[in-house]
Scaffold this motif. Sequence first.
Motif: not given
Length: 185
Positions: A24-43
Amino acid sequence: MGSPLLDAIGARRSYSVVTADAPGRAELLPLVQAAARAADHGALRPWRLIELRGEARAALGDAFVASAGLDGPAAAKLAAKPLRASLLIAVVASRRSSDKVPHWEQDAAAAGVAHLLSLLLEDAGWGVMWRTGAHTRTGPVRRVHGLADSEELLGWLYVGGIPDTAKPAVRPPLTPTDFLTSLPL
């Protein structure tokens, strides 16, 4: 000596067939937040994810058919492709204006988020497969996703339960020295 992360990555596989269960969406949200830690030059966070559930998957199938110009049984088969999982997550490279981060690097950041998210979903017990195809960047598919001119669709994560009949991943091991070389001087 292995680590839990190394073991999890080593066991990663794609699930071409999944059950109708999905997070469900509630389970996805923390996973998306963690995935956002991917390398991202310039944030820049040059990405976004779009959930497709229920009728949204049928709309995507209709867009596939429109982009292919098919009818009859071939159209029905193509229209059914997005129905293979209860949840599709569209991965969108949402390019930002930047003097120092070119678009290709922003696309790589979006792909990094997608890959981390797929690992996190699998770690949470879900089957995942990243799918693309000939229709990924067609007009009808762009429109159904509501993409801006600065955005490109990188594909979809098909997410569902892991079937009891799933077989272990079979991928021949590689020789790492064939892929990790040194700069010749």
